[in-house]
Design a protein around this motif. Structure first.
Motif, PDB file in Angstrom:
ATOM      1  N   ASN A 130       0.823  -1.205   0.000  1.00 25.40           N
ATOM      2  CA  ASN A 130       0.000   0.000   0.000  1.00 25.40           C
ATOM      3  C   ASN A 130       0.858   1.256   0.000  1.00 25.40           C
ATOM      4  O   ASN A 130       1.930   1.289   0.597  1.00 25.40           O
ATOM      5  CB  ASN A 130      -0.983  -0.010   1.171  1.00 25.40           C
ATOM      6  CG  ASN A 130      -2.246  -0.799   0.835  1.00 25.40           C
ATOM      7  OD1 ASN A 130      -2.637  -0.885  -0.336  1.00 25.40           O
ATOM      8  ND2 ASN A 130      -2.886  -1.381   1.835  1.00 25.40           N
ATOM      9  N   LEU A 131       0.343   2.267  -0.699  1.00 29.36           N
ATOM     10  CA  LEU A 131       1.046   3.534  -0.845  1.00 29.36           C
ATOM     11  C   LEU A 131       0.206   4.641  -0.214  1.00 29.36           C
ATOM     12  O   LEU A 131      -1.017   4.678  -0.405  1.00 29.36           O
ATOM     13  CB  LEU A 131       1.264   3.872  -2.328  1.00 29.36           C
ATOM     14  CG  LEU A 131       2.321   3.091  -3.114  1.00 29.36           C
ATOM     15  CD1 LEU A 131       1.918   1.634  -3.303  1.00 29.36           C
ATOM     16  CD2 LEU A 131       2.537   3.728  -4.488  1.00 29.36           C
ATOM     17  N   SER A 132       0.851   5.520   0.513  1.00 28.89           N
ATOM     18  CA  SER A 132       0.265   6.728   1.091  1.00 28.89           C
ATOM     19  C   SER A 132      -0.597   6.463   2.323  1.00 28.89           C
ATOM     20  O   SER A 132      -0.305   6.980   3.392  1.00 28.89           O
ATOM     21  CB  SER A 132      -0.534   7.526   0.057  1.00 28.89           C
ATOM     22  OG  SER A 132      -1.128   8.652   0.670  1.00 28.89           O
ATOM     23  N   LEU A 133      -1.659   5.671   2.183  1.00 28.24           N
ATOM     24  CA  LEU A 133      -2.594   5.527   3.302  1.00 28.24           C
ATOM     25  C   LEU A 133      -2.276   4.276   4.118  1.00 28.24           C
ATOM     26  O   LEU A 133      -2.472   3.161   3.643  1.00 28.24           O
ATOM     27  CB  LEU A 133      -4.045   5.450   2.812  1.00 28.24           C
ATOM     28  CG  LEU A 133      -5.039   5.474   3.982  1.00 28.24           C
ATOM     29  CD1 LEU A 133      -5.310   6.899   4.440  1.00 28.24           C
ATOM     30  CD2 LEU A 133      -6.338   4.785   3.628  1.00 28.24           C
ATOM     31  N   PRO A 134      -1.787   4.467   5.369  1.00 22.33           N
ATOM     32  CA  PRO A 134      -1.516   3.293   6.194  1.00 22.33           C
ATOM     33  C   PRO A 134      -2.813   2.667   6.704  1.00 22.33           C
ATOM     34  O   PRO A 134      -3.898   3.207   6.494  1.00 22.33           O
ATOM     35  CB  PRO A 134      -0.699   3.877   7.356  1.00 22.33           C
ATOM     36  CG  PRO A 134      -1.156   5.298   7.472  1.00 22.33           C
ATOM     37  CD  PRO A 134      -1.514   5.737   6.067  1.00 22.33           C
TER      38      PRO A 134
END
Length: 314
Positions: A130-134
């Motif tokens: 995943n990128l940006s949003l944990p």
């Protein structure tokens, strides 16, 4: 710069009571599926730099425009965009291709969907990138309620919920300007202003910073949103509290190996507790803003491919 003509041609695939516009490449690599899930207000095209790299590495890349986007179905009921429907679309997409499970990659809202999919259908996800949003911890209070208390009614998540249709109309009236002004990097810092920031952005004559994409790349998004409008995609936000209720009874721990890629200058907050909820996570930070895979495509590809290689070697 990427030539939009090089992006795979789409097919409309019936899944879960809707049709998804799906772009795929690397079918010769059947058996190694990787599904790429875009965010808001994005498009499958946001993965244009990752698809060739993944195919070259032996993956079957499957890139849907999720419901509400592009030429995919846009149901009118707001509740048709909750996490059960969005994750159900992805499960049905795996069924369509005959896959038990796949590696899922998400950016922004796509990351939220991938985290949710992994909680709701753990057997269908073998790895998470995943990128940006944990991972978003499910606190005591529904998410929109919490945001409203902390960030106020003008915060865009809250505004989308409390004033349905208002922002959708402004974005639709100013589609080119909104997307041009939004897809920027290296923006100078500015003082927070009163009012609804994204509505102000859509009305701003002059963009700040530098463009993330070329005019021909931006034209792909502008054309898609001029045709679809914004309501379907914004309906994802209008299900946040519903999602909070839907996730009440699932085991909140994600056991799958996971890679989390942050942009150092992204406005999305990092998670202090990521490893508590995603114990098998590895974290990579890149020197960029929110549009990670488009701002730093080579570095994003390297991070993803190296991690996948290490997982496969285990």
């Amino acid at each position: 710069m990427f030539n939009p003509a090089d992006f795979p041609k789409p097919a409309l695939i019936p899944v879960n009571g809707v049709e998804l516009e799906v772009f795929e490449a690397g079918r010769e690599n059947a058996g190694k599926p990787i599904v790429l899930c875009h965010g808001w207000p994005e498009h499958a095209f946001s993965w244009r730099y990752q698809v060739p790299a993944l195919v070259a590495a032996g993956y079957h890349a499957i890139v849907p425009n999720q419901r509400g986007y592009g030429n995919s179905s846009r149901p009118t009921e707001v509740t048709d965009y909750d996490i059960e429907h969005l994750s159900g679309d992805l499960v049905a997409l795996l069924d369509h291709y005959g896959y038990e499970d796949a590696t899922f990659v998400g950016h922004d809202w796509g990351a939220f969907v991938v985290w949710g999919l992994t909680l709701l259908h753990p057997s269908r996800v073998n790895k998470v990138i995943n990128l940006s949003l944990p991972y978003q911890e499910r606190g005591e209070v529904p998410w929109i309620e919490f945001m409203e208390a902390v960030l106020g009614g003008d915060f865009y998540f809250v505004h989308f919920n409390r004033q349905p249709g208002v922002a959708d109309a402004v974005f639709a009236e100013n589609t080119f300007q909104f997307l041009r002004n939004l897809y920027r990097k290296n923006e100078p810092p500015r003082e927070p202003q009163p009012g609804m920031a994204l509505i102000d952005l859509a009305r701003a004559e002059t963009p700040l910073g530098e463009p993330v994409m070329s005019d021909s790349e931006l034209a792909v998004l502008v054309s898609a949103f001029e045709s679809s409008g914004f309501t379907g995609s914004i309906n994802w936000y209008r299900n946040l509290d519903r999602n909070w209720h839907l996730l009440a009874d699932v085991d909140p721990i994600i056991q799958q190996p996971a890679l989390m890629i942050y942009g150092d200058r992204d406005v999305v907050a990092r998670s202090e507790k990521l490893a508590e909820f995603v114990p098998n996570v590895e974290v990579v930070s890149l020197d960029c803003g929110h549009w990670i895979q488009e701002e730093m495509p080579e570095e994003t590809n390297q991070a993803i491919l190296k991690w996948l290689e290490r997982q496969d070697a285990m």
